[in-house]
Enzyme design. Structure first.
Site, mmCIF file in Angstrom:
data_model
loop_
_atom_site.group_PDB
_atom_site.id
_atom_site.type_symbol
_atom_site.label_atom_id
_atom_site.label_comp_id
_atom_site.label_asym_id
_atom_site.label_seq_id
_atom_site.Cartn_x
_atom_site.Cartn_y
_atom_site.Cartn_z
ATOM 1 N N HIS A 59 -9.061 3.372 3.059
ATOM 2 C CA HIS A 59 -7.924 4.031 3.693
ATOM 3 C C HIS A 59 -6.794 3.039 3.986
ATOM 4 O O HIS A 59 -5.617 3.355 3.817
ATOM 5 C CB HIS A 59 -8.397 4.689 4.987
ATOM 6 C CG HIS A 59 -7.358 5.501 5.679
ATOM 7 N ND1 HIS A 59 -7.118 6.816 5.365
ATOM 8 C CD2 HIS A 59 -6.496 5.190 6.663
ATOM 9 C CE1 HIS A 59 -6.151 7.271 6.129
ATOM 10 N NE2 HIS A 59 -5.748 6.317 6.936
ATOM 11 N N TYR A 62 -6.222 0.429 0.186
ATOM 12 C CA TYR A 62 -5.960 0.990 -1.146
ATOM 13 C C TYR A 62 -6.657 0.172 -2.223
ATOM 14 O O TYR A 62 -6.126 -0.049 -3.297
ATOM 15 C CB TYR A 62 -4.452 1.065 -1.429
ATOM 16 C CG TYR A 62 -3.714 2.021 -0.524
ATOM 17 C CD1 TYR A 62 -3.319 1.625 0.744
ATOM 18 C CD2 TYR A 62 -3.410 3.320 -0.926
ATOM 19 C CE1 TYR A 62 -2.661 2.502 1.592
ATOM 20 C CE2 TYR A 62 -2.747 4.202 -0.081
ATOM 21 C CZ TYR A 62 -2.383 3.786 1.166
ATOM 22 O OH TYR A 62 -1.730 4.653 1.996
ATOM 23 N N GLU A 103 1.536 11.764 4.335
ATOM 24 C CA GLU A 103 0.238 11.176 4.584
ATOM 25 C C GLU A 103 -0.801 12.286 4.740
ATOM 26 O O GLU A 103 -0.471 13.390 5.149
ATOM 27 C CB GLU A 103 0.279 10.339 5.864
ATOM 28 C CG GLU A 103 -0.596 9.119 5.775
ATOM 29 C CD GLU A 103 -0.333 8.161 6.917
ATOM 30 O OE1 GLU A 103 -0.046 6.989 6.633
ATOM 31 O OE2 GLU A 103 -0.411 8.585 8.073
ATOM 32 N N SER A 104 -2.038 11.944 4.423
ATOM 33 C CA SER A 104 -3.106 12.935 4.557
ATOM 34 C C SER A 104 -3.759 12.817 5.927
ATOM 35 O O SER A 104 -3.795 11.739 6.506
ATOM 36 C CB SER A 104 -4.161 12.687 3.486
ATOM 37 O OG SER A 104 -4.804 11.460 3.740
ATOM 38 N N HIS A 105 -4.240 13.939 6.424
ATOM 39 C CA HIS A 105 -5.124 13.920 7.582
ATOM 40 C C HIS A 105 -6.294 14.851 7.303
ATOM 41 O O HIS A 105 -6.676 15.686 8.122
ATOM 42 C CB HIS A 105 -4.375 14.290 8.865
ATOM 43 C CG HIS A 105 -4.440 13.212 9.889
ATOM 44 N ND1 HIS A 105 -4.728 13.410 11.205
ATOM 45 C CD2 HIS A 105 -4.288 11.875 9.764
ATOM 46 C CE1 HIS A 105 -4.721 12.259 11.850
ATOM 47 N NE2 HIS A 105 -4.461 11.313 10.995
ATOM 48 N N HIS A 107 -9.673 14.302 6.538
ATOM 49 C CA HIS A 107 -10.998 14.162 7.139
ATOM 50 C C HIS A 107 -11.024 14.583 8.602
ATOM 51 O O HIS A 107 -11.885 15.359 9.006
ATOM 52 C CB HIS A 107 -11.515 12.735 6.949
ATOM 53 C CG HIS A 107 -11.740 12.368 5.509
ATOM 54 N ND1 HIS A 107 -10.717 11.947 4.699
ATOM 55 C CD2 HIS A 107 -12.849 12.419 4.745
ATOM 56 C CE1 HIS A 107 -11.210 11.724 3.484
ATOM 57 N NE2 HIS A 107 -12.505 11.998 3.477
ATOM 58 N N GLN A 251 -9.193 11.908 17.247
ATOM 59 C CA GLN A 251 -8.419 11.671 18.460
ATOM 60 C C GLN A 251 -7.705 12.935 18.917
ATOM 61 O O GLN A 251 -7.550 13.873 18.154
ATOM 62 C CB GLN A 251 -7.386 10.572 18.225
ATOM 63 C CG GLN A 251 -7.962 9.315 17.622
ATOM 64 C CD GLN A 251 -7.934 9.349 16.113
ATOM 65 O OE1 GLN A 251 -6.959 9.775 15.527
ATOM 66 N NE2 GLN A 251 -9.007 8.906 15.490
#
Lengths: 733, 213, 82
Positions: A59, A62, A103-105, A107, A251
């Site tokens: 993450h 890269y 950006e990915s979130h 998970h 979080q």
């Protein structure tokens, strides 16, 4: 900062000290551990190993994608800041600029959809304002299993509410994006968040530490035990069957503190008090400090006793790797420290001096005066491993042999318009405040891209986020190329000239050669398309390990494009805005059934070889959409031509009477086939449009006119009264 | 010169929009100030999520230092307008009757609605006609107006057509008895430019100006 | 003396509680018609220093009335423990 110099304290209570394979607990391999020990000339302390585990995670580092990402074009006239910073920055007229990043979130959202998505919004917004930009828009690329499944509905509801919770409260409009439903996302939903922000081109901030001796400030929320190793363990490994077991790594977002942080940072930037600014995201303080030092060619010393805590008894490992949200690391001139602290305090933001910049390129961490970590910054950043993983290239897909043609349209238009992948997204975007900041000039549902007006000027920015897991699964090269073309085309439909793109690549495990092979092919397709259209890549995000028990997601490249709408008065919606206009089709008339929504709906799954984009045609289309005098423009995408025409009626204020070309082959291919490079437009000057299209080499065909009322009349095929949009509600139970 | 003060609470997010829509005769006032500027002729409490809307929307903002002076000014007859979150603050502060509860369908609603002017005699509607309709955006999750008893409540605006949040009697905005303090859930500042879809919101500003003269 | 207190806040009877209704619908869709009503509220825990339980209760009750609940819309209950 004083303290005993010398050897790094060995014992940090994290349970890895006596482990025969300490690398395992931090997600590293034995080889990686060995190279760390070799570089240090000793075994790393548990804290050092934890920091390296986080920074060398997929993450953060890269490590599996970097050798491939290099093939993407990153140069362009408009690029002020390219990859490697908190966000890319593109030049606009009048000394303005726009920062973009996606950006990915994925998970965190799979585990806890509401907070996962909310903190995704918070994180991307911090990336934007870390450049000194005021965030002006959020877009979301969301992928779920079909919503008739209970878990998919639960995830969809939670994610949308989470995005709304954060975005609405912090006051950044959520203006667009894409929502897709495919069985391939059953175990792993995708939540990609893109944001954009306005800034002055001569006031760009960098995430760099500079000036040895300068203070390093930590502002925002206090540090708690949340999300320790969230990025390195949660987002850099595949799920086993039970993602709930990973919940402690997620979080909780606090948009109120996020807003105070945003205002503090922007006031500090505007007052010229900031030398550098970095978000604490994945790997928390470890990554913010080492990245700032690394980019600035500096070192950094941190005193953990000075870090404000939310909980008692936190050890250095927890403090350095906490992913508590709403925190930023600032570097200021020593002489400005008091002024900077006063600004933060006025906004009600906690602020503490936690360290200082050094000249020696090392990161040193002290706890109660003891040195608990001491490493070259480069070991954490540029020396992270890079792998060229084994990749098995996918075969070029073969055409499928379709079933029987349709004898007539029947109820297929209605069925497609109601399908989850095509129906109105109003249920989603109505929950988002898409008008706060009073700048949204093309609202969600009104156009193919959102348009944000730069108030006080004549121009605006068009933003689109697109990508198709269905097409990329069938043809990784073509699907990724198409994502670039489609996002650019959508921006152009709304009246924008594409300036740059940002991407988020959502794949399974890079350790699987088949998955890696599709990734490599997709990078090739994306690079080729970006070069062909002259759209530079300003940065992005790779999200691997989107798989559960060996089942990867449909590989999904999400591409966000920002374009300049030079004259805000010439922005375009997708709906027919008036009666008596010519309705025309740009691009080839017929599409393909392979990979189409219709194919998936009628025969249960998409298969075969989707049409790949024709770059010459796409370039021509961008030119026509930029130069022609059009009243509306709508990309012909999922559902094909007839669905596109219906959407133009539904989104506008007029009906249409059209005569479609005679089908050369199948009727369903003409009506519902899909192919890139097709746009339905309305104009009050068709001859000029036709002439321009000839010059640009774009096929152009007049289909009919817009009419009173809300009917779509297709000669010889049928008449459809289109009063009410079909939405997602029926699918949500 | 007389000015309109736009109060900024921590978490306000429509303050800049209100200042932009009002133009140069508006001025921002930080919530920690004890006094409104001397030349203040009207006060706007803008939309947003003051104090994160934690506890209840508007519940914490009423304790901000500036609110004592806003209350004094209102008692002395100064026009005060609460927009969305500002309306919630005014209700929580007891400066307007009633309360704003969670939308009936729980969801946040961002959309443009038709609003009917039902009282053209308040300080903020004096230039409008009773019964006329405005197209105004709404964006809220807690906008369901509720009061134990509507006797004595001056209703300034009602939703015309769809009632988006389940408000009692479709109430979109109310005023105090004197008519100088008005609160409404729709955002007039978001309907202040054709580029953004309409200018009906400017008519409320125009009405306030007319009333101030 | 230190006291802990819990204040529970709910919409008043007769006021629509949309969250409660949504939870009730979910319960019924689980095939449990026996559940007749659901009210969703919030619980606020406080730790206070006070001379005695009565003083603590008086302080918490004042807070509940003036801040933690909006009496126009909400009822509250106060529990105080040593």
């Amino acid at each position: 900062m004083t303290g005993r110099r010398g050897a790094v304290r060995a014992a940090t209570p994290v349970g890895v000290a006596d482990n025969p394979a300490p690398w395992d607990a931090v997600g590293l391999t034995r080889q990686e551990y060995r190279s760390i020990a070799a570089a240090l000339g000793r075994a790393p302390s548990p804290l050092e190993l934890g920091m390296l585990g986080a920074m060398w995670s997929e993450h953060c580092s890269y490590k599996s994608s970097r050798v491939h990402l290099r093939r993407l074009p990153t140069e362009g006239d408009a690029v002020l800041v390219g990859p490697g910073e908190n966000a890319g920055v593109l030049a606009l007229p009048g000394g303005w600029a726009v920062a973009i990043r996606v950006e990915s979130h994925n998970h965190p959202s799979a585990v806890e959809p509401f907070q996962g998505a909310a903190t995704g919004v918070g994180g991307i917004l911090r990336d934007i304002f870390a450049t000194g930009a005021r965030p002006c828009a959020v877009l979301d690329g969301l992928c779920f299993a079909p919503p008739d499944e209970g878990r998919a509905r639960h995830l969809l509801r939670g994610v949308v509410e989470g995005i709304a919770h954060y975005g609405n409260s912090i006051g950044v409009p959520t203006v667009g994006g894409a929502t897709a439903f495919l069985p391939g996302y059953r175990d792993n939903p995708l939540v990609n968040v893109m944001a954009a922000g306005w800034l002055r081109a001569d006031a760009i901030l960098h995430g760099r530490a500079s000036g040895p001796g300068n203070p390093v400030l930590l502002i925002g929320n206090r540090t708690g035990r949340d999300g320790i190793h969230g990025a390195s363990l949660l987002a850099s490994r595949s799920f086993a069957e039970d993602p709930a077991g990973l919940r402690p790594a997620v979080q909780v977002g606090d948009p109120f503190v996020g807003k105070l942080l945003l205002e503090s940072c922007l006031e500090l930037a505007a007052s010229g008090l900031l030398l550098g600014c970095n978000d604490l995201g994945a790997a928390g303080l470890t990554s913010a400090a080492s990245e700032a030092a690394g980019r600035g060619g500096m070192g950094i010393e941190l005193d953990l006793d000075a870090v404000p805590r939310r909980e008692e008894g936190m050890n250095p490992y927890e403090v350095m790797l906490s992913e508590s949200q709403e925190r930023m690391l600032l570097v200021v001139e020593a002489a400005d420290e008091a002024k900077a602290i006063a600004v933060c305090e006025r906004w009600g933001c906690d602020v503490a001096r936690v360290g200082r910049v050094t000249a020696d390129g090392r990161i040193r961490v002290r706890d109660h005066g003891e040195l608990v970590a001491d490493m070259p910054v480069a070991l954490l950043t540029s020396a992270a491993p890079r792998y060229r993983r084994p990749a098995r290239r996918p075969l070029v897909p073969a055409r499928s042999s379709p079933g029987e043609d349709l004898p007539a349209v029947g109820d297929w238009l209605a069925r497609l318009l109601a399908a989850p992948n095509i129906c109105s997204r109003r249920w989603v975007y109505r929950q988002y405040d898409h008008q706060v900041q009073t700048a949204t000039a093309v609202l969600p549902g009104q156009g193919d891209a959102a348009v944000l007006w730069r108030k006080g000027t004549e121009f605006g920015v068009a933003l689109a986020l697109d990508g198709s897991g269905r097409l990329t699964r069938l043809d990784p090269y073509g699907g990724a190329a198409l994502a670039v073309c489609e996002a650019a085309r959508n921006v152009a439909c709304a009246g924008g000239r594409p300036l740059g793109l940002t991407n988020c690549l959502n794949w399974g495990s890079p350790e699987d050669p088949a998955t890696m092979g599709t990734f490599v092919a997709a990078i090739d397709g994306m690079a080729r398309a970006a070069r062909a259209l002259g759209i530079p890549v300003t940065g992005g995000n790779v999200s691997f390990y989107n798989e559960t028990s060996g089942r990867p997601v449909d590989p999904t490249p999400m591409v966000g494009v920002a374009g300049l709408v030079a004259d805000i008065g010439l922005r375009r919606g997708s709906g027919f805005p008036a009666t008596g206009l010519a309705v025309a089709m740009l691009g080839p008339a017929a599409g393909r059934l392979d990979g189409s929504e219709y194919q998936a709906l009628r025969w249960g799954a998409a298969s075969g070889a989707p049409q790949r984009p024709d770059f010459a045609l796409e370039r021509g289309l961008l030119r026509v959409l930029a130069e022609a005098d059009l009243r509306s423009a709508h990309d012909c995408a999922e559902g094909g031509l007839l669905v596109c025409l219906a959407e133009c009626v539904l989104a506008g204020t007029a009906g249409a009477a059209v005569r479609l070309p005679k089908p050369r082959g199948r009727l369903d291919e003409l009506l519902f086939g899909e192919a890139p490079g097709r746009v339905v437009v309305s104009t009050d000057n068709y001859p000029a449009l036709a002439a321009l299209c000839r010059e640009a080499g774009v096929p152009c065909r007049k289909l009919g006119v817009t009419t009173d009322g809300r009917d779509l009349v297709a000669e010889g095929l049928g008449t459809w009264p289109l009063r009410d949009e079909r939405g997602l509600e029926p699918w949500l139970g | 010169m007389s000015r309109t003060a736009v109060v900024i609470f921590p978490g306000s997010n429509c303050d800049q929009d209100a200042l932009w829509a009002l133009g140069p005769d508006a001025t921002p006032v930080w919530h920690q100030e004890e006094h409104l500027p001397a030349d203040t002729a009207a006060v706007i409490l803008p939309g947003g999520f003051a104090y994160g809307d934690y506890l209840r929307a508007g519940a914490l903002a009423r304790f901000s230092p500036i609110m004592a002076d806003v209350r004094r000014a209102a008692d002395a007859g100064m026009p005060v307008l609460g927009i969305c979150n500002g309306f919630q603050v005014l209700c929580e502060a007891g400066m307007l009757p009633g309360a704003l509860a969670r939308n009936a369908d729980i969801a946040f609603h961002c959309q443009t609605v038709s609003v009917e002017v039902t009282d053209a005699d308040t300080a903020w509607t004096a230039g409008l006609r009773r019964g006329e309709r405005l197209r105004l955006p709404i964006a809220h999750g807690e906008g369901r107006y509720w009061a134990p008893d509507l006797a004595g409540v001056r209703v300034a605006f009602r939703y015309a057509g769809e009632n988006p949040n389940g408000s009692l009697e479709s109430i979109a905005g109310v005023s105090n008895r004197a008519g100088n303090v008005v609160g409404l859930m729709p955002h007039p500042e978001r309907a202040a430019s054709e580029i953004l879809g309409g200018t009906d919101g400017l008519r409320i500003r125009g009405a306030a100006r007319a009333a101030l003269r | 003396m230190k006291f802990t207190a819990e204040v529970r806040v709910h919409y008043r009877p007769g006021t629509l509680d949309p969250q409660g209704q949504a939870v009730l619908r979910a319960i019924h869709s689980m095939g449990l018609p026996a559940v007749e009503d659901v009210r969703v509220g919030k619980s606020i825990r406080l730790t206070v220093e006070a001379a005695d339980a009565e003083a603590a209760r008086a302080l918490i009750t004042r807070l509940a009335r003036d801040l933690l609940a909006n009496p126009v819309l909400e009822d509250y209950g106060v529990e105080v423990h040593a």
